[in-house]
Design a protein around this motif. Structure first.
Motif, mmCIF file in Angstrom:
data_model
loop_
_atom_site.group_PDB
_atom_site.id
_atom_site.type_symbol
_atom_site.label_atom_id
_atom_site.label_comp_id
_atom_site.label_asym_id
_atom_site.label_seq_id
_atom_site.Cartn_x
_atom_site.Cartn_y
_atom_site.Cartn_z
ATOM 1 N N LEU A 54 0.837 -1.210 0.000
ATOM 2 C CA LEU A 54 0.000 0.000 0.000
ATOM 3 C C LEU A 54 0.865 1.250 0.000
ATOM 4 O O LEU A 54 0.522 2.262 -0.634
ATOM 5 C CB LEU A 54 -0.931 -0.010 1.216
ATOM 6 N N GLY A 55 2.009 1.167 0.706
ATOM 7 C CA GLY A 55 2.938 2.301 0.712
ATOM 8 C C GLY A 55 3.523 2.547 -0.667
ATOM 9 O O GLY A 55 3.690 3.701 -1.093
ATOM 10 N N VAL A 56 3.831 1.456 -1.395
ATOM 11 C CA VAL A 56 4.324 1.579 -2.769
ATOM 12 C C VAL A 56 3.251 2.222 -3.647
ATOM 13 O O VAL A 56 3.541 3.081 -4.483
ATOM 14 C CB VAL A 56 4.716 0.191 -3.321
ATOM 15 N N TRP A 57 2.008 1.808 -3.435
ATOM 16 C CA TRP A 57 0.888 2.366 -4.206
ATOM 17 C C TRP A 57 0.770 3.872 -3.965
ATOM 18 O O TRP A 57 0.613 4.654 -4.908
ATOM 19 C CB TRP A 57 -0.406 1.662 -3.784
ATOM 20 N N TYR A 58 0.866 4.264 -2.697
ATOM 21 C CA TYR A 58 0.716 5.679 -2.338
ATOM 22 C C TYR A 58 1.905 6.505 -2.828
ATOM 23 O O TYR A 58 1.737 7.626 -3.335
ATOM 24 C CB TYR A 58 0.580 5.809 -0.821
ATOM 25 N N THR A 59 3.122 5.943 -2.688
ATOM 26 C CA THR A 59 4.338 6.687 -3.027
ATOM 27 C C THR A 59 4.594 6.733 -4.527
ATOM 28 O O THR A 59 4.987 7.769 -5.070
ATOM 29 C CB THR A 59 5.560 6.067 -2.324
ATOM 30 N N TRP A 60 4.357 5.623 -5.211
ATOM 31 C CA TRP A 60 4.599 5.564 -6.643
ATOM 32 C C TRP A 60 3.278 5.435 -7.410
ATOM 33 O O TRP A 60 2.690 6.435 -7.764
ATOM 34 C CB TRP A 60 5.577 4.423 -6.964
ATOM 35 N N ASP A 61 2.813 4.221 -7.613
ATOM 36 C CA ASP A 61 1.532 4.059 -8.324
ATOM 37 C C ASP A 61 1.021 2.629 -8.133
ATOM 38 O O ASP A 61 1.710 1.762 -7.592
ATOM 39 C CB ASP A 61 1.676 4.381 -9.814
ATOM 40 N N GLY A 62 -0.189 2.404 -8.593
ATOM 41 C CA GLY A 62 -0.817 1.106 -8.423
ATOM 42 C C GLY A 62 -0.129 -0.005 -9.189
ATOM 43 O O GLY A 62 -0.108 -1.157 -8.741
ATOM 44 N N THR A 63 0.434 0.319 -10.357
ATOM 45 C CA THR A 63 1.104 -0.703 -11.161
ATOM 46 C C THR A 63 2.277 -1.307 -10.410
ATOM 47 O O THR A 63 2.450 -2.538 -10.372
ATOM 48 C CB THR A 63 1.598 -0.103 -12.494
ATOM 49 N N HIS A 64 3.094 -0.454 -9.807
ATOM 50 C CA HIS A 64 4.245 -0.949 -9.054
ATOM 51 C C HIS A 64 3.801 -1.713 -7.801
ATOM 52 O O HIS A 64 4.452 -2.677 -7.389
ATOM 53 C CB HIS A 64 5.174 0.200 -8.671
ATOM 54 N N ALA A 65 2.691 -1.291 -7.209
ATOM 55 C CA ALA A 65 2.166 -2.021 -6.051
ATOM 56 C C ALA A 65 1.730 -3.426 -6.452
ATOM 57 O O ALA A 65 2.016 -4.402 -5.745
ATOM 58 C CB ALA A 65 0.996 -1.258 -5.431
ATOM 59 N N LEU A 66 1.055 -3.538 -7.594
ATOM 60 C CA LEU A 66 0.648 -4.856 -8.079
ATOM 61 C C LEU A 66 1.858 -5.707 -8.433
ATOM 62 O O LEU A 66 1.847 -6.932 -8.236
ATOM 63 C CB LEU A 66 -0.271 -4.701 -9.290
ATOM 64 N N GLU A 67 2.898 -5.080 -8.951
ATOM 65 C CA GLU A 67 4.129 -5.812 -9.239
ATOM 66 C C GLU A 67 4.728 -6.376 -7.948
ATOM 67 O O GLU A 67 5.189 -7.526 -7.910
ATOM 68 C CB GLU A 67 5.143 -4.907 -9.937
ATOM 69 N N PHE A 68 4.723 -5.565 -6.897
ATOM 70 C CA PHE A 68 5.251 -6.049 -5.614
ATOM 71 C C PHE A 68 4.436 -7.222 -5.096
ATOM 72 O O PHE A 68 4.999 -8.254 -4.698
ATOM 73 C CB PHE A 68 5.257 -4.926 -4.572
ATOM 74 N N TYR A 69 3.116 -7.073 -5.078
ATOM 75 C CA TYR A 69 2.262 -8.145 -4.564
ATOM 76 C C TYR A 69 2.435 -9.424 -5.386
ATOM 77 O O TYR A 69 2.500 -10.530 -4.827
ATOM 78 C CB TYR A 69 0.792 -7.713 -4.569
ATOM 79 N N SER A 70 2.512 -9.289 -6.702
ATOM 80 C CA SER A 70 2.690 -10.462 -7.565
ATOM 81 C C SER A 70 4.026 -11.136 -7.292
ATOM 82 O O SER A 70 4.107 -12.368 -7.152
ATOM 83 C CB SER A 70 2.596 -10.053 -9.036
ATOM 84 N N GLY A 71 5.082 -10.331 -7.209
ATOM 85 C CA GLY A 71 6.408 -10.883 -6.938
ATOM 86 C C GLY A 71 6.490 -11.537 -5.574
ATOM 87 O O GLY A 71 7.088 -12.605 -5.413
ATOM 88 N N TRP A 72 5.863 -10.909 -4.595
ATOM 89 C CA TRP A 72 5.849 -11.466 -3.235
ATOM 90 C C TRP A 72 5.135 -12.813 -3.204
ATOM 91 O O TRP A 72 5.618 -13.769 -2.576
ATOM 92 C CB TRP A 72 5.174 -10.457 -2.303
ATOM 93 N N LEU A 73 4.003 -12.916 -3.889
ATOM 94 C CA LEU A 73 3.260 -14.179 -3.918
ATOM 95 C C LEU A 73 4.051 -15.276 -4.618
ATOM 96 O O LEU A 73 4.047 -16.437 -4.179
ATOM 97 C CB LEU A 73 1.907 -13.979 -4.609
ATOM 98 N N VAL A 74 4.728 -14.921 -5.705
ATOM 99 C CA VAL A 74 5.542 -15.911 -6.406
ATOM 100 C C VAL A 74 6.674 -16.404 -5.510
ATOM 101 O O VAL A 74 6.924 -17.613 -5.392
ATOM 102 C CB VAL A 74 6.111 -15.326 -7.709
#
Length: 341
Positions: A54-74
């Motif tokens: 959520l911090g990534v989403w707020y600081t940068w954007d939603g795309t990078h936040a989704l990238e983090f969540y996807s990478g974390w799950l993998v």
């Protein structure tokens, strides 16, 4: 994604503080954690990962936040597969239950340091050579096929000692007796390495071997080194608790290898499509970009990852519930008495 230097430094300091605190707690009172303790710590780490996204989403954007969540799950899903090997290592070396937390913790810290180096090398290669994505993609597809084949075969769960560990055992005097958390012990004035030292080296180097497919996989989701590193940090943070919390459940995830194979193949194809889109190799399309090659959007990657993990877990648990012990042993390897370690 422009990450200021102070953010990198702050991330490193906070990570070091968390692992130091965790290690101090484990080191001061070696014990086998209860299910409540594991669930509490794991919930905290998962919550921190969600807040970070959520911090990534707020600081940068939603795309990078989704990238983090996807990478974390993998990374988390691949880490679950690694736990099978960790259980075998603990059993092979007969690590006392009360010392397993400490061994895992030190091994995880070693793995994180080595992964950070690997991530740095991978990021530099990607930034300078776009064709690296071809190599990553082909390697992941090869790994996926190999993993799927292994899942289709009966496994005896025999752990093969890696060459570094075998070298250490051959070249350095060692004692077979456990001396608590000691890595070295003096016997008749001679300093010897203990089984704890061997186990920690084994855990750390084994995880590095797993990183050979997990790091390229996450680079297939995001090319941002900061997100790759933090996704690995959060995945490794909860690995120790996950080991104790779902140790018995792992036996029932009979189709996990197939689910992970599909994910690796999907990301491998995604990497190759991206490489084609950015193509600069002279013997492919005359060195020109292949414009018809689509880039798989990150939201689709996240949907595929979540759906694959959910379907794999549900189908595995449903099928294993209908198997007797002999059938389940044939699917996942010989059953071990988890309570006895």
């Amino acid at each position: 994604m422009d990450v200021p230097t102070w953010v990198w430094i702050a991330t490193g300091v906070v990570t070091l503080a968390i692992f130091t605190f965790d290690l101090a707690i484990v080191g001061r009172r070696p014990h086998e954690p209860s299910m409540k303790e594991c669930a509490t710590y794991l919930s905290i780490y998962v919550g921190l990962a969600i807040l970070f996204g959520l911090g990534v989403w707020y600081t940068w954007d939603g795309t990078h936040a989704l990238e983090f969540y996807s990478g974390w799950l993998v990374e988390y899903s691949l880490s679950i597969d690694n736990l099978f090997i960790f259980i075998i290592i603990m059993a092979k070396f007969a690590v006392p239950r009360e010392l397993q937390q400490y061994a895992l913790m030190i091994g995880i810290v070693m793995a994180l340091i080595m992964r950070a180096i690997f991530i740095g090398v991978g990021a530099a290669a990607i930034n300078n050579f776009s064709w690296v994505f071809y190599l990553f993609g082909l390697f992941l597809i090869y790994t996926a096929v190999k993993l799927a084949k292994e899942g289709a075969e009966d496994e005896d769960d025999e752990f093969e000692e890696n060459k570094l560990v075998a070298f250490v055992e051959r070249r350095f005097p060692a004692t077979s007796e456990w001396h608590g958390r000691e890595l070295f012990h003096k016997d008749a004035g001679k300093r010897m390495i203990t089984p704890m030292f061997i186990v920690i080296i084994t855990l750390g180097t084994t995880d590095l071997l797993f990183a050979l497919d997990s790091i390229p996989a996450i680079f297939g989701i995001t090319k941002e080194p900061y997100l790759v590193l933090t996704a690995n940090i959060f995945a490794l943070m909860g690995l120790r608790q996950l080991y104790f919390l779902i140790g018995g459940l792992l036996q029932r995830l009979i189709y996990l290898s197939y689910g992970l194979a599909f994910l690796l193949a999907f990301i491998g194809v995604k990497l190759i499509l991206h490489a084609m889109h950015e193509n600069e190799l002279p013997f492919i399309n005359g060195g020109e970009h292949i414009t018809w090659a689509p880039d798989v959007p990150i939201w689709l990657s996240l949907v595929v990852i979540v759906a694959t993990l959910a379907v794999t877990a549900v189908v595995s648990l449903w099928a294993s519930a209908r198997m007797d012990d002999k059938e389940q042993d044939a699917a996942t390897g010989p059953r071990r008495d988890w309570e006895d370690g």
